[in-house]
Design an enzyme around this catalytic site. Structure first.
Site, PDB file in Angstrom:
ATOM      1  N   PHE A 137       0.837  -1.208   0.000  1.00  0.00           N
ATOM      2  CA  PHE A 137       0.000   0.000   0.000  1.00  0.00           C
ATOM      3  C   PHE A 137       0.876   1.264   0.000  1.00  0.00           C
ATOM      4  O   PHE A 137       0.868   2.041  -0.970  1.00  0.00           O
ATOM      5  CB  PHE A 137      -0.929  -0.091   1.221  1.00  0.00           C
ATOM      6  CG  PHE A 137      -1.601   1.179   1.639  1.00  0.00           C
ATOM      7  CD1 PHE A 137      -2.214   1.999   0.709  1.00  0.00           C
ATOM      8  CD2 PHE A 137      -1.637   1.543   2.984  1.00  0.00           C
ATOM      9  CE1 PHE A 137      -2.847   3.183   1.109  1.00  0.00           C
ATOM     10  CE2 PHE A 137      -2.267   2.706   3.393  1.00  0.00           C
ATOM     11  CZ  PHE A 137      -2.864   3.534   2.455  1.00  0.00           C
ATOM     12  N   ASP A 162      10.369  -6.170  -3.331  1.00  0.00           N
ATOM     13  CA  ASP A 162       9.264  -6.736  -2.560  1.00  0.00           C
ATOM     14  C   ASP A 162       9.287  -8.255  -2.732  1.00  0.00           C
ATOM     15  O   ASP A 162       9.649  -8.746  -3.802  1.00  0.00           O
ATOM     16  CB  ASP A 162       7.922  -6.177  -3.075  1.00  0.00           C
ATOM     17  CG  ASP A 162       6.826  -6.218  -2.021  1.00  0.00           C
ATOM     18  OD1 ASP A 162       6.458  -7.320  -1.610  1.00  0.00           O
ATOM     19  OD2 ASP A 162       6.354  -5.133  -1.618  1.00  0.00           O
ATOM     20  N   VAL A 211      13.940  -9.136   1.714  1.00  0.00           N
ATOM     21  CA  VAL A 211      15.020  -8.308   2.280  1.00  0.00           C
ATOM     22  C   VAL A 211      15.638  -8.921   3.548  1.00  0.00           C
ATOM     23  O   VAL A 211      16.631  -8.398   4.053  1.00  0.00           O
ATOM     24  CB  VAL A 211      14.575  -6.850   2.565  1.00  0.00           C
ATOM     25  CG1 VAL A 211      14.111  -6.172   1.293  1.00  0.00           C
ATOM     26  CG2 VAL A 211      13.499  -6.785   3.648  1.00  0.00           C
ATOM     27  N   SER A 221       7.333  -4.702   5.419  1.00  0.00           N
ATOM     28  CA  SER A 221       6.921  -5.350   6.671  1.00  0.00           C
ATOM     29  C   SER A 221       5.421  -5.592   6.608  1.00  0.00           C
ATOM     30  O   SER A 221       4.675  -4.718   6.150  1.00  0.00           O
ATOM     31  CB  SER A 221       7.194  -4.455   7.891  1.00  0.00           C
ATOM     32  OG  SER A 221       6.540  -4.981   9.033  1.00  0.00           O
ATOM     33  N   LYS A 255      11.520 -11.030  11.541  1.00  0.00           N
ATOM     34  CA  LYS A 255      12.749 -11.072  10.728  1.00  0.00           C
ATOM     35  C   LYS A 255      12.896  -9.848   9.831  1.00  0.00           C
ATOM     36  O   LYS A 255      13.995  -9.323   9.656  1.00  0.00           O
ATOM     37  CB  LYS A 255      12.762 -12.344   9.870  1.00  0.00           C
ATOM     38  CG  LYS A 255      13.168 -13.572  10.680  1.00  0.00           C
ATOM     39  CD  LYS A 255      13.087 -14.849   9.868  1.00  0.00           C
ATOM     40  CE  LYS A 255      14.157 -14.931   8.815  1.00  0.00           C
ATOM     41  NZ  LYS A 255      14.067 -16.201   8.046  1.00  0.00           N
ATOM     42  N   ASN A 270      20.164  -5.635   7.068  1.00  0.00           N
ATOM     43  CA  ASN A 270      20.683  -5.726   5.694  1.00  0.00           C
ATOM     44  C   ASN A 270      20.631  -4.372   4.991  1.00  0.00           C
ATOM     45  O   ASN A 270      21.565  -3.978   4.287  1.00  0.00           O
ATOM     46  CB  ASN A 270      19.860  -6.726   4.876  1.00  0.00           C
ATOM     47  CG  ASN A 270      20.152  -8.156   5.276  1.00  0.00           C
ATOM     48  OD1 ASN A 270      21.217  -8.443   5.842  1.00  0.00           O
ATOM     49  ND2 ASN A 270      19.225  -9.055   5.002  1.00  0.00           N
ATOM     50  N   LYS A 286      25.172   1.919   4.299  1.00  0.00           N
ATOM     51  CA  LYS A 286      26.548   2.261   4.701  1.00  0.00           C
ATOM     52  C   LYS A 286      27.480   2.062   3.515  1.00  0.00           C
ATOM     53  O   LYS A 286      28.319   2.921   3.202  1.00  0.00           O
ATOM     54  CB  LYS A 286      26.930   1.352   5.879  1.00  0.00           C
ATOM     55  CG  LYS A 286      28.316   1.527   6.421  1.00  0.00           C
ATOM     56  CD  LYS A 286      28.395   0.810   7.772  1.00  0.00           C
ATOM     57  CE  LYS A 286      29.792   0.358   8.107  1.00  0.00           C
ATOM     58  NZ  LYS A 286      30.163  -0.927   7.502  1.00  0.00           N
ATOM     59  N   TYR A 300       5.246  -7.483  16.134  1.00  0.00           N
ATOM     60  CA  TYR A 300       5.313  -6.275  15.288  1.00  0.00           C
ATOM     61  C   TYR A 300       5.939  -5.131  16.079  1.00  0.00           C
ATOM     62  O   TYR A 300       6.892  -4.495  15.639  1.00  0.00           O
ATOM     63  CB  TYR A 300       3.898  -5.915  14.850  1.00  0.00           C
ATOM     64  CG  TYR A 300       3.773  -4.731  13.919  1.00  0.00           C
ATOM     65  CD1 TYR A 300       4.317  -4.757  12.636  1.00  0.00           C
ATOM     66  CD2 TYR A 300       3.056  -3.592  14.307  1.00  0.00           C
ATOM     67  CE1 TYR A 300       4.158  -3.681  11.766  1.00  0.00           C
ATOM     68  CE2 TYR A 300       2.882  -2.514  13.434  1.00  0.00           C
ATOM     69  CZ  TYR A 300       3.441  -2.564  12.172  1.00  0.00           C
ATOM     70  OH  TYR A 300       3.276  -1.498  11.318  1.00  0.00           O
ATOM     71  N   THR A 347      -2.927   4.900   8.583  1.00  0.00           N
ATOM     72  CA  THR A 347      -3.040   5.584   7.295  1.00  0.00           C
ATOM     73  C   THR A 347      -3.937   4.761   6.378  1.00  0.00           C
ATOM     74  O   THR A 347      -3.947   3.531   6.463  1.00  0.00           O
ATOM     75  CB  THR A 347      -1.641   5.762   6.682  1.00  0.00           C
ATOM     76  OG1 THR A 347      -0.880   6.569   7.578  1.00  0.00           O
ATOM     77  CG2 THR A 347      -1.693   6.454   5.325  1.00  0.00           C
TER      78      THR A 347
HETATM   79  P1  NAD Z   1       1.600  -3.576   3.081  1.00  0.00           P
HETATM   80  O1  NAD Z   1       1.429  -4.941   3.660  1.00  0.00           O
HETATM   81  O2  NAD Z   1       0.611  -3.109   2.081  1.00  0.00           O
HETATM   82  O3  NAD Z   1       3.033  -3.424   2.445  1.00  0.00           O
HETATM   83  C1  NAD Z   1       4.170  -4.046   2.937  1.00  0.00           C
HETATM   84  C2  NAD Z   1       4.954  -4.617   1.766  1.00  0.00           C
HETATM   85  O4  NAD Z   1       6.172  -5.202   2.259  1.00  0.00           O
HETATM   86  C3  NAD Z   1       4.194  -5.721   1.038  1.00  0.00           C
HETATM   87  O5  NAD Z   1       4.180  -5.453  -0.338  1.00  0.00           O
HETATM   88  C4  NAD Z   1       4.987  -6.970   1.372  1.00  0.00           C
HETATM   89  O6  NAD Z   1       4.911  -7.959   0.353  1.00  0.00           O
HETATM   90  C5  NAD Z   1       6.379  -6.420   1.571  1.00  0.00           C
HETATM   91  N1  NAD Z   1       7.250  -7.262   2.400  1.00  0.00           N
HETATM   92  C6  NAD Z   1       6.989  -7.780   3.637  1.00  0.00           C
HETATM   93  N2  NAD Z   1       8.029  -8.517   4.079  1.00  0.00           N
HETATM   94  C7  NAD Z   1       8.988  -8.436   3.103  1.00  0.00           C
HETATM   95  C8  NAD Z   1      10.288  -8.966   2.973  1.00  0.00           C
HETATM   96  N3  NAD Z   1      10.835  -9.765   3.917  1.00  0.00           N
HETATM   97  N4  NAD Z   1      11.014  -8.672   1.856  1.00  0.00           N
HETATM   98  C9  NAD Z   1      10.475  -7.895   0.895  1.00  0.00           C
HETATM   99  N5  NAD Z   1       9.245  -7.367   0.954  1.00  0.00           N
HETATM  100  C10 NAD Z   1       8.504  -7.641   2.045  1.00  0.00           C
HETATM  101  O7  NAD Z   1       1.659  -2.568   4.316  1.00  0.00           O
HETATM  102  P2  NAD Z   1       1.721  -0.972   4.332  1.00  0.00           P
HETATM  103  O8  NAD Z   1       0.525  -0.466   5.030  1.00  0.00           O
HETATM  104  O9  NAD Z   1       2.054  -0.450   2.984  1.00  0.00           O
HETATM  105  O10 NAD Z   1       2.959  -0.735   5.320  1.00  0.00           O
HETATM  106  C11 NAD Z   1       4.240  -0.396   4.817  1.00  0.00           C
HETATM  107  C12 NAD Z   1       5.159  -0.026   5.972  1.00  0.00           C
HETATM  108  O11 NAD Z   1       4.626   1.070   6.704  1.00  0.00           O
HETATM  109  C13 NAD Z   1       5.386  -1.148   6.979  1.00  0.00           C
HETATM  110  O12 NAD Z   1       6.731  -1.128   7.396  1.00  0.00           O
HETATM  111  C14 NAD Z   1       4.479  -0.790   8.121  1.00  0.00           C
HETATM  112  O13 NAD Z   1       4.948  -1.289   9.348  1.00  0.00           O
HETATM  113  C15 NAD Z   1       4.525   0.741   8.076  1.00  0.00           C
HETATM  114  N6  NAD Z   1       3.322   1.337   8.687  1.00  0.00           N
HETATM  115  C16 NAD Z   1       2.139   1.382   8.004  1.00  0.00           C
HETATM  116  C17 NAD Z   1       1.016   1.953   8.607  1.00  0.00           C
HETATM  117  C18 NAD Z   1      -0.299   2.088   7.891  1.00  0.00           C
HETATM  118  O14 NAD Z   1      -1.257   2.606   8.483  1.00  0.00           O
HETATM  119  N7  NAD Z   1      -0.432   1.694   6.639  1.00  0.00           N
HETATM  120  C19 NAD Z   1       1.106   2.435   9.925  1.00  0.00           C
HETATM  121  C20 NAD Z   1       2.319   2.326  10.600  1.00  0.00           C
HETATM  122  C21 NAD Z   1       3.434   1.803   9.962  1.00  0.00           C
END
Ligand code: NAD
Ligand code: UDP
Length: 330
Positions: free
Chosen positions: A14, A34, A60, A78, A94, A102, A108, A148, A178
């Site tokens: 997203f 991704d 990753v 994540s 992880k 990584n 760096k 988390y 969000t």
């Molecule tokens: P999302 O699930 O839509 O996107 C996360 C993306 O990360 C996915 O496309 C998933 O396939 C990819 N991913 C997960 N593990 C992976 C890995 N090991 N290697 C490669 N890709 C990997 O979630 P989002 O809402 O877009 O969130 C994105 C980031 O923003 C996250 O780190 C989340 O913790 C943070 N975040 C989001 C919100 C929110 O409200 N959307 C709030 C707080 C924090």
């Protein structure tokens, strides 16, 4: 002159997909990465084949190799919704730990600036309201959300360690709830859950008595905040979110009104450790970044509802979110 290059992890998710759009618009060469565990290629289909975009299907948590220069890294990979990280807890830990390590190593090596996506979940079930960046939080490390919350707390910690020890240029954003187009309809988060239920003609499931609060930020406002923080010179955590706080019951009523559904609200058990209140104190973002949200909830919800309405009916009926009760047993 060749374009500056930016690596965005979680690019098919997203937020990552909206960031790819923004950096392409700003004139960067964007490398999206991704492993598609919760993301979808649909979110970046419009970028595939463009000459300033490339996609790496990669996890990753494994060694990350990128050839050539990098100016910036934005680490957004994540799982992010409670149902996702309850289903894949080890991967969540992880990606916050090994994945971040990584990417810090890559930053760096490339002498790149890195921004990591942290979350209001580092405040846990907060006892201070609204939440300022100085609040250390109230997290249950062994509860279902601990995988988390603690992964993100570790992420902040190792990022600061690279900053102080290796003098790496780092940025930490604490993102509050969000929403917007490209959320997964079945990811279990409250907004897609309610809109999905309304579109399918089901009752809206409010967890607990609905008195818990959240503060919802529209995705374009968040992306603007991320962009400004990245370009700033501030290495400590900054909250980005919309302080307009609402109870979940009131939110359900807003969705009922917006969608015109004839369905009603039904009440289900509150998941363990579900935060009772959440609202960002955004003073730092206002002062340091001159940032404040511009899109109000009525406008943002309308755009998001139109997006969900435009999806295939098949997606509408992938009701994986119903698993939530199974995964959130007390
Ligand atoms: P999302 O699930 O839509 O996107 C996360 C993306 O990360 C996915 O496309 C998933 O396939 C990819 N991913 C997960 N593990 C992976 C890995 N090991 N290697 C490669 N890709 C990997 O979630 P989002 O809402 O877009 O969130 C994105 C980031 O923003 C996250 O780190 C989340 O913790 C943070 N975040 C989001 C919100 C929110 O409200 N959307 C709030 C707080 C924090
Ligand atoms: N929630 C709800 N019904 C649902 C999904 C979520 O009442 O179908 C509640 C959930 O218990 C929480 C709030 O809505 O109090 C926000 O949940 P979400 O999963 O979106 O994110 P959180 O802020 O808890 O990480």
């Amino acid at each position: 002159m060749s374009k500056e290059r930016v690596l965005i992890t979680g690019a098919a998710g997203f937020l990552g997909s909206h960031l790819c759009d923004r950096f392409m618009k700003e004139g960067y060469y964007v490398i999206g990465m991704d492993n598609l565990i919760t993301g979808s290629m649909d979110n970046i289909a419009h970028l595939m084949g463009q000459e300033d975009f490339e996609f790496h299907h990669h996890d990753v948590t494994k060694y990350v190799h990128i050839s050539g220069d990098l100016k910036y890294i934005l680490h957004f990979a994540s799982p992010a919704s409670p149902i996702d990280y309850l289903k894949i807890p080890i991967q969540t830990l992880k990606v916050g730990a090994h994945g971040t390590h990584n990417l810090l190593g890559l930053a760096k090596d490339k002498k790149a600036r890195i921004l990591v996506a942290s979350t209001s979940e580092v405040y846990g079930d907060p006892l201070v309201h609204p939440q300022t960046e100085e609040y250390y939080g109230n997290v249950n490390p062994i509860g279902p959300r601990g995988v988390y919350d603690e992964a993100k707390r570790f992420m902040e910690s190792i990022t600061m360690a690279y900053h102080t020890y290796h003098k790496l240029e780092t940025r930490i954003i604490r993102i509050f709830n969000t929403y917007g187009p490209r959320m997964r309809l079945n990811d279990g988060r409250v907004l897609p859950a309610f809109i999905g239920q309304a579109l399918r003609g089901e009752d809206l499931t409010v967890f607990g008595d609905g008195s818990q609060t959240r503060s919802f930020c529209y995705v374009d406002d968040l992306v603007e905040g991320i962009y400004r923080l990245l370009l700033s010179d501030y290495a400590y955590p900054v909250n980005i979110g919309n302080p307009d706080e609402i109870t979940i019951s009131e939110f359900a009523e807003e969705i009922i009104k917006l969608t015109g559904t004839a369905q009603k609200v039904i009440y289900k058990d509150l998941p363990k450790d579900d935060p009772k209140q959440r609202k960002p104190d955004t003073t730092k973002a206002q002062e340091l970044l001159k940032w404040s949200p511009k899109v109000n909830r009525a406008e943002g919800l309308k755009i998001t509802y139109d997006y969900f309405k435009s999806l295939d009916r098949e997606k509408l009926f992938q009701t994986e979110h119903k698993d939530f009760e199974k995964y959130s047993k007390k």
